[in-house]
Design an enzyme around this catalytic site. Structure first.
Site, PDB file in Angstrom:
ATOM      1  N   TYR A  32      -3.564 -60.262  27.404  1.00 60.21           N
ATOM      2  CA  TYR A  32      -4.431 -61.145  28.119  1.00 60.21           C
ATOM      3  C   TYR A  32      -3.823 -62.349  28.684  1.00 60.21           C
ATOM      4  O   TYR A  32      -3.995 -62.802  29.855  1.00 60.21           O
ATOM      5  CB  TYR A  32      -5.500 -61.582  27.166  1.00 60.21           C
ATOM      6  CG  TYR A  32      -6.839 -62.574  27.768  1.00 60.21           C
ATOM      7  CD1 TYR A  32      -7.983 -61.618  28.215  1.00 60.21           C
ATOM      8  CD2 TYR A  32      -6.714 -63.747  27.798  1.00 60.21           C
ATOM      9  CE1 TYR A  32      -9.114 -62.106  28.787  1.00 60.21           C
ATOM     10  CE2 TYR A  32      -7.961 -64.093  28.326  1.00 60.21           C
ATOM     11  CZ  TYR A  32      -9.018 -63.431  28.914  1.00 60.21           C
ATOM     12  OH  TYR A  32     -10.060 -63.952  29.635  1.00 60.21           O
ATOM     13  N   SER A  46      -8.235 -68.371  32.893  1.00 64.69           N
ATOM     14  CA  SER A  46      -8.594 -68.729  31.707  1.00 64.69           C
ATOM     15  C   SER A  46      -7.671 -69.800  31.107  1.00 64.69           C
ATOM     16  O   SER A  46      -6.592 -70.116  31.579  1.00 64.69           O
ATOM     17  CB  SER A  46      -8.149 -67.363  30.706  1.00 64.69           C
ATOM     18  OG  SER A  46      -8.594 -67.861  29.354  1.00 64.69           O
TER      19      SER A  46
END
Ligand code: NAD
Length: 278
Positions: free
Chosen positions: A167, A154
């Protein structure tokens, strides 16, 4: 360059979203597909995950291209399930040439409020799940002297955001792990690379929980309300990209011709990567 004829590709988290896009694109270019998804919601994730019906729909889309599809309900966080999936795929299709470790979840909270279950879920799926996927395919690829491993991190795999400790930890971890694998398998015909998406238009982003996290100042934020904030995370003035834009990067890295591209991170993030050093 884009010819995957008779290659066998594994895509995790393929019931919908980016995983479905990658699976169908690989099939359209000649690959047989092995797809999996957990097809079950998680108490630690505040939006619905993929379903069995969606996984079956992806399989239908793959088969509509004329290619074979083995679709299995499996949780990437479960090492035994991933080993069994790969063993079954190798027995039915002969081998796995390409593995796209795509399955992931999003969940966040301020660090002092992160429930233990949320940390475990995010690390379990996003980091351990990618490890389990790679570990399950690596031996066969190394033995056959051919493999293309593509992991999905990401833009938060090289950056940070408030409320995203788990995350970010998982997505930074995916990059370190993938680079290690690239070095380990450098002499065995196997490449390992990362794709790092920005905000992609999928159910992971388009849900009330994420909208509320992005706009805590509003009671019931809408897509229009979150767009300016999400746009500010990119450099180009777009709030969202489409899954197919990430697929283009996956196809490039999964191609036979990308033999000497390994250990890299390819951002598909409307310029957000220009703000980070690594
Ligand atoms: P999505 O929620 O639409 O799809 C993810 C799929 O993975 C779902 O079908 C879900 O059921 C499945 N899944 C979740 N946990 C699993 C597990 N443990 N085992 C098997 N399947 C599991 O989301 P998406 O946007 O398509 O996400 C794909 C990947 O891209 C994820 O790794 C995500 O972290 C990453 N990513 C997404 C964005 C974004 O903005 N959407 C941005 C950067 C990175």
């Amino acid at each position: 360059m884009d010819d995957f004829t008779d290659r066998v590709a594994l895509v995790t988290g393929a019931a919908r979203g980016q995983g479905r896009s990658h699976a169908v694109a690989l099939a359209e270019r000649g690959a047989d597909l092995v797809i999996c998804d957990r097809c079950e919601d998680s108490a630690a994730v505040a939006y619905p995950l993929g379903t069995e019906a969606e996984l079956a729909e992806t399989a239908k889309l793959v088969e509509a291209t004329g290619r074979r599809c083995l679709a299995v309900r499996a949780d990437t966080a479960d090492r035994a399930a991933m080993d069994a999936l790969v063993a079954r795929a190798e027995s039915e299709f002969g081998r796995i040439d390409i593995a796209v470790a795509n399955a992931g979840v999003a969940a966040g909270a301020p660090i002092h409020e992160v429930p233990g279950g949320q940390w475990d879920e995010v690390i379990g799926t996003n980091l351990t799940g990618v490890f389990n996927t790679i570990a399950a395919v690596a031996a066969g690829m190394a033995e056959r002297g051919y493999g293309r491993i593509v992991t999905i991190s990401s833009m938060l795999g090289r950056g940070a955001a408030p409320g995203q400790a788990a995350y970010c930890a998982s997505k930074w971890g995916v990059i370190g792990m993938t680079k290690s694998v690239a070095l380990e398998l450098a002499g065995r015909g196997v490449t390992a690379n990362v794709v790092a998406p920005g905000n992609i238009s999928t159910p992971m982003v388009h849900n009330d929980a994420l909208y509320r996290m992005v706009r805590p100042d509003l009671d019931a934020p809408t897509r229009e309300d979150v767009e300016p904030v999400l746009m500010s995370l990119h450099a180009q003035p777009v709030p969202f990209l489409e899954p197919v834009e990430v697929t283009r990067a996956v196809l490039f890295l999964a191609a036979e011709a990308s033999a000497h591209i390994t250990g890299t991170v390819m951002p598909v993030d409307a310029g957000a990567a220009a703000r980070v050093t690594a």
